[in-house]
Enzyme design. Structure first.
Site, PDB file in Angstrom:
ATOM      1  CE  LYS A  19      -3.748   1.757   2.922  1.00  0.00           C
ATOM      2  NZ  LYS A  19      -4.304   2.566   1.873  1.00  0.00           N
ATOM      3  CD  GLU A 204       3.580   9.805  -2.350  1.00  0.00           C
ATOM      4  OE1 GLU A 204       4.198   9.627  -3.412  1.00  0.00           O
ATOM      5  OE2 GLU A 204       2.853  10.775  -2.121  1.00  0.00           O
ATOM      6  CB  SER A 205       8.949   6.029  -1.842  1.00  0.00           C
ATOM      7  OG  SER A 205       8.294   6.487  -2.997  1.00  0.00           O
ATOM      8  NE  ARG A 206       6.465  -0.180   2.131  1.00  0.00           N
ATOM      9  CZ  ARG A 206       5.213  -0.002   1.683  1.00  0.00           C
ATOM     10  NH1 ARG A 206       4.682   1.204   1.593  1.00  0.00           N
ATOM     11  NH2 ARG A 206       4.484  -1.041   1.339  1.00  0.00           N
ATOM     12  CG  LEU A 207      11.565   7.502   1.433  1.00  0.00           C
ATOM     13  CD1 LEU A 207      11.978   8.601   0.463  1.00  0.00           C
ATOM     14  CD2 LEU A 207      12.821   6.823   1.997  1.00  0.00           C
TER      15      LEU A 207
END
Ligand SMILES: Cc1cc2nc3c(=O)[nH]c(=O)nc-3n(C[C@H](O)[C@H](O)[C@H](O)COP(=O)(O)O)c2cc1C
Length: 228
Positions: A19, A204-207
């Protein structure tokens, strides 16, 4: 176990579940000075999401304890109160978690607010609540839950479901609805005084943002940012 043990339908394959979190970030300058004030802000957000039906049981938290050999165990409980001193939950003092806490009071709490891309992780020390505080909460519980606290020798092995139901029925006959149920001596609260409180915000983007309050010896709180 090998890969061939399960061949999941792609729709329910956990490896394919991913997700993207779109939520706004968590910035140091927006944090409250005290972690319990910050918790209060986030708990209100979670409780509001629950009112809208997007999140269930915002006060459910995963409690982890460890036995004398350092082996961990976890379970969900309901947080029933919080204030500047910490978090309170109620349980059976003969249960596995309570026996582990008697030998090792260090504890971890985790609020899994997946629906709003947040989690809060607390580490701290658990102490029993006073009997007056326990009694006040016990009396606020529904009659059936009061009897349940007497009926269940939590964490012990039962011979059958019937054994539990028979104990409950005996208690129901002894203390019918409307009659005061005494507070079980083996039941009560734990108050967790936090030592660290981490606020995790999915990005977002696992950051992701991870800001952790750490208690200082003088009672102040430092905040550090952790790599996601
Ligand atoms: C949503 C949810 C809420 C729960 N709330 C409590 C609770 O407030 N207190 C409690 O003792 N057990 C609660 N339980 C049951 C515990 O997860 C656990 O089965 C029980 O406390 C025994 O744990 P132990 O044997 O590790 O001590 C809850 C379970 C779920 C799924």
């Amino acid at each position: 176990m090998t890969d061939s043990d399960f061949s999941p339908d792609p729709l329910v394959d956990p490896a394919a579940m991913r997700k993207q979190y779109q939520a706004a970030g968590l910035d140091e300058k927006d944090l409250a000075a005290h972690p319990m004030d910050q918790f209060s802000r986030w708990f209100e957000d979670a409780a509001r999401a629950a009112l809208h039906g997007t999140l269930y049981e915002p006060n459910a938290m995963v409690v982890s304890t460890a036995d004398a050999a350092g082996r961990p165990s976890s379970r969900t409980v309901l947080m029933k109160h919080y204030d500047t001193d910490g978090f309170v939950f109620y349980t059976n003092y003969d249960s596995r978690k309570a026996r582990e806490l008697a030998g090792n009071p260090y504890i971890s709490l985790l609020f899994p607010w997946h629906a709003i891309a947040r989690q809060v992780i607390v580490t701290g020390v658990a102490r029993r609540t006073g009997r007056d505080e326990t009694a006040a909460y016990f009396r606020s519980r529904p009659h059936g839950s009061q009897l349940g606290a007497w009926a269940s020798a939590q964490s012990s092995v039962l011979s059958s479901r019937d054994e539990l139901d028979a104990t409950y029925e005996e208690l129901d006959a002894r203390y019918p609805e409307g009659e005061q149920v005494p507070v079980p001596p083996h039941w009560g609260g734990f108050r967790i005084a936090p030592e660290t409180v981490e606020f995790w915000q999915g990005r977002e983007s696992r950051l992701h943002d991870r800001l952790r309050y750490v208690a200082q010896p003088d009672g102040a709180w430092d905040v550090e940012r952790l790599s996601p």
